[in-house]
Design an enzyme around this catalytic site. Structure first.
Site, mmCIF file in Angstrom:
data_model
loop_
_atom_site.group_PDB
_atom_site.id
_atom_site.type_symbol
_atom_site.label_atom_id
_atom_site.label_comp_id
_atom_site.label_asym_id
_atom_site.label_seq_id
_atom_site.Cartn_x
_atom_site.Cartn_y
_atom_site.Cartn_z
ATOM 1 N N SER A 127 0.850 -1.192 0.000
ATOM 2 C CA SER A 127 0.000 0.000 0.000
ATOM 3 C C SER A 127 0.884 1.240 0.000
ATOM 4 O O SER A 127 2.028 1.209 0.479
ATOM 5 C CB SER A 127 -0.898 0.013 1.243
ATOM 6 O OG SER A 127 -1.533 1.273 1.399
ATOM 7 N N TYR A 140 -2.781 -1.109 9.984
ATOM 8 C CA TYR A 140 -2.689 -1.493 8.566
ATOM 9 C C TYR A 140 -1.288 -1.227 8.026
ATOM 10 O O TYR A 140 -0.687 -2.077 7.366
ATOM 11 C CB TYR A 140 -3.732 -0.712 7.773
ATOM 12 C CG TYR A 140 -3.804 -1.079 6.315
ATOM 13 C CD1 TYR A 140 -4.342 -2.300 5.913
ATOM 14 C CD2 TYR A 140 -3.351 -0.205 5.327
ATOM 15 C CE1 TYR A 140 -4.415 -2.643 4.576
ATOM 16 C CE2 TYR A 140 -3.431 -0.542 3.984
ATOM 17 C CZ TYR A 140 -3.954 -1.760 3.617
ATOM 18 O OH TYR A 140 -4.028 -2.100 2.287
#
Length: 249
Positions: A127, A140
């Protein structure tokens, strides 16, 4: 004709990547925790296979069903948006179980096949949160940063065998169900402790108001490029916002 196995293909980046490789003439093994053949076209070059990356037996069965593959794309992931203080440790472990340990387990299962053959590519989808300092993403980001470090070291271990490991770093995409899955449809102000509420609301407004976003096709095309790259590049930002973050970094 080459074959790619992609995890997490029921929607979003995984589905678009499966379609892209299929359109380019590859055989595609599209895996999902709960198979949904209806989300992908019917083709003799595309198979939908059950795979839960947190279950070793499921991983082994999926690889057995897939047969020889030339590339593994670890795309399956669990989203998380919240402040860390308000995130139960059970949720932290759930995120890491899929995003980090699932990637490692699936990779480890395919490595003997690639090493013995002397070829193969592993692409781990992380990400753009790894490229900047982004709030509401502590858990995350930690899970994805772990995969970045894992992949960087793994690439060195595999190089003598002609096997590649790389990461693709997607930016923010508004057309996936990331936000809905991250909160299970619960408004953010109901998830964060009260002292953080106004700050979290302002932060989310700033995020959704940014000027650049990633498209699902950006990620699919970048995964394709990563699979075919032979320059030794390790990290591939995907989408204009991710590219901008990478350049700034």
């Amino acid at each position: 004709m080459k074959t790619v196995l992609i995890t997490g293909t029921s929607s979003g980046y995984g589905r678009r990547t499966a379609l892209h490789f299929h359109e380019q003439g590859w055989n595609v093994v599209a895996t999902m925790r709960t198979p949904r053949p209806d989300v992908l076209p019917v083709s003799d070059r595309l198979r939908v296979v059950a795979l839960d990356v947190t279950d070793p037996q499921s991983i082994a069965a999926a690889l057995d069903a897939a047969g020889p593959v030339d590339a593994l794309v670890n795309n399956a992931g669990v989203p998380s948006i919240s402040v860390f203080e308000g995130t139960p440790m059970a949720r932290v472990r759930e995120v890491f179980e899929t995003n980090t340990f699932g990637v490692m387990a699936t990779t480890q299962a395919v490595l003997p096949l690639f090493r013995e053959r002397g070829s193969g590519v592993i692409v781990n989808v992380t990400s753009s949160v790894v490229l900047g300092h982004m709030p509401l993403s502590a858990v995350y980001k930690a899970s994805k940063m772990a995969v970045e470090g894992f992949t960087a070291s793994l690439a060195l271990e595999l190089a003598p065998f002609g096997v590649y490991a790389k990461t693709v770093e997607p930016g923010a995409c508004l057309t996936t169900n990331f936000a809905a899955r991250a909160t299970n449809g619960t408004p953010l102000d109901q998830l964060v402790p009260a002292p953080y509420a106004s700050w979290a609301e302002k932060t989310m407004a700033e995020f959704t108001g940014q000027d650049l976003f990633t498209q699902e096709s950006d990620v699919a095309e970048t995964v394709w490029r990563a699979v075919h790259d032979t320059t030794g590049q390790l990290r591939f930002p995907a989408g204009p916002d991710a590219v901008r973050l990478a350049q700034a970094k």
